[in-house]
Design a protein around this motif. Structure first.
Motif, short mmCIF file in Angstrom:
data_model
loop_
_atom_site.label_atom_id
_atom_site.label_comp_id
_atom_site.label_asym_id
_atom_site.label_seq_id
_atom_site.Cartn_x
_atom_site.Cartn_y
_atom_site.Cartn_z
N LEU B 45 39.10 30.29 27.99
CA LEU B 45 38.10 31.03 28.75
C LEU B 45 38.61 32.44 29.02
CD1 LEU B 45 37.72 27.89 29.48
CD2 LEU B 45 36.49 28.70 31.46
N ASP B 46 37.85 33.43 28.57
CA ASP B 46 38.19 34.83 28.86
C ASP B 46 37.42 35.26 30.09
OD1 ASP B 46 39.93 35.04 26.76
OD2 ASP B 46 38.41 35.77 25.37
N LEU B 47 38.15 35.66 31.12
CA LEU B 47 37.52 36.07 32.38
C LEU B 47 37.21 37.55 32.35
CD1 LEU B 47 39.68 34.20 35.03
CD2 LEU B 47 37.85 33.35 33.57
N GLU B 48 36.13 37.93 33.03
CA GLU B 48 35.83 39.36 33.18
C GLU B 48 36.78 40.00 34.18
OE1 GLU B 48 31.71 39.33 34.16
OE2 GLU B 48 31.09 38.81 32.12
N GLY B 49 37.20 39.27 35.18
CA GLY B 49 38.11 39.80 36.19
C GLY B 49 39.50 39.22 36.04
N PRO B 50 40.32 39.38 37.07
CA PRO B 50 41.68 38.84 37.03
C PRO B 50 41.69 37.33 37.28
CG PRO B 50 41.28 39.86 39.15
CD PRO B 50 40.04 40.10 38.34
N ALA B 51 42.76 36.68 36.82
CA ALA B 51 42.91 35.24 37.01
C ALA B 51 43.57 34.98 38.35
CB ALA B 51 43.71 34.64 35.87
N ASP B 52 42.88 35.34 39.43
CA ASP B 52 43.43 35.13 40.76
C ASP B 52 43.10 33.71 41.25
OD1 ASP B 52 40.76 35.34 41.20
OD2 ASP B 52 40.86 37.29 42.19
N GLU B 53 43.52 33.41 42.46
CA GLU B 53 43.38 32.02 42.94
C GLU B 53 41.90 31.62 43.04
OE1 GLU B 53 44.26 28.62 43.28
OE2 GLU B 53 45.93 29.92 42.86
N ALA B 54 41.04 32.58 43.41
CA ALA B 54 39.61 32.26 43.51
C ALA B 54 39.03 31.92 42.13
CB ALA B 54 38.86 33.45 44.12
N ALA B 55 39.41 32.71 41.13
CA ALA B 55 38.91 32.46 39.78
C ALA B 55 39.42 31.11 39.27
CB ALA B 55 39.34 33.58 38.84
N LEU B 56 40.69 30.81 39.54
CA LEU B 56 41.25 29.54 39.07
C LEU B 56 40.59 28.36 39.77
CD1 LEU B 56 45.03 30.39 38.70
CD2 LEU B 56 43.33 30.08 36.91
N ALA B 57 40.27 28.53 41.06
CA ALA B 57 39.59 27.45 41.78
C ALA B 57 38.23 27.19 41.15
CB ALA B 57 39.45 27.82 43.25
#
Lengths: 98, 98
Positions: B45-57
């Motif tokens: 999965l390519d994220l538009e934003g950073p892979a921070d804790e919220a995105a990982l959750a």
């Protein structure tokens, strides 16, 4: 007993309908911010012996001839560290106990 | 743009006919010494934003509800390091340039 992982993914220039289906479904399901999704295969091979250079060379041959279609797929062979299997490192998040 | 990998594998106690088919074929094809093979899925999965804790959750929620059937499958979410994507480390062997 060593564990070797072979990741097989479609080459970047090859269309991935499975990944596209997932990507298109996510906004409908309320998940935004995923720019791209690619779906591939993961093989876990448990070796009877150690994962030495000879074993890895053989596994690369297996991967290139049987596990991946190298016309349309790339593969990566890597030894899974016991630490990686037993506990998550800083960047790994366990979804469930394996 | 960050890349997150979700590995989905059948739980150890669930029969894996695909992996068994590969395992049984290998000796016939001249490859000995592979004790077990399990086959699963790998999602990139390519994220538009950073892979921070919220995105990982959020991705763990996606993985647990849509990518994996958690009745029979386990999943692992991890951030793919740029170094991992760009060059092989000591334990990784590139089968092909990705």
């Amino acid at each position: 007993m060593a564990r070797v992982v072979v990741d097989v993914m479609l080459k970047p220039e090859i269309l991935d309908p499975q990944g596209q289906a997932v990507q298109r479904a996510l906004p409908r399901l309320g998940f935004e911010g995923i720019a791209d999704v690619r779906q591939g295969k993961r093989f876990e091979l448990d070796l009877e012996g150690p994962a030495d250079e000879a074993a890895l060379a053989r596994i690369r041959e297996i991967a290139g001839t049987f596990l991946a279609n190298t016309v349309i797929e790339d593969f990566v062979v890597r030894v899974e560290e016991p630490a990686e299997a037993a506990s998550a490192d800083n960047n790994a998040e366990e979804g469930a106990v394996r």
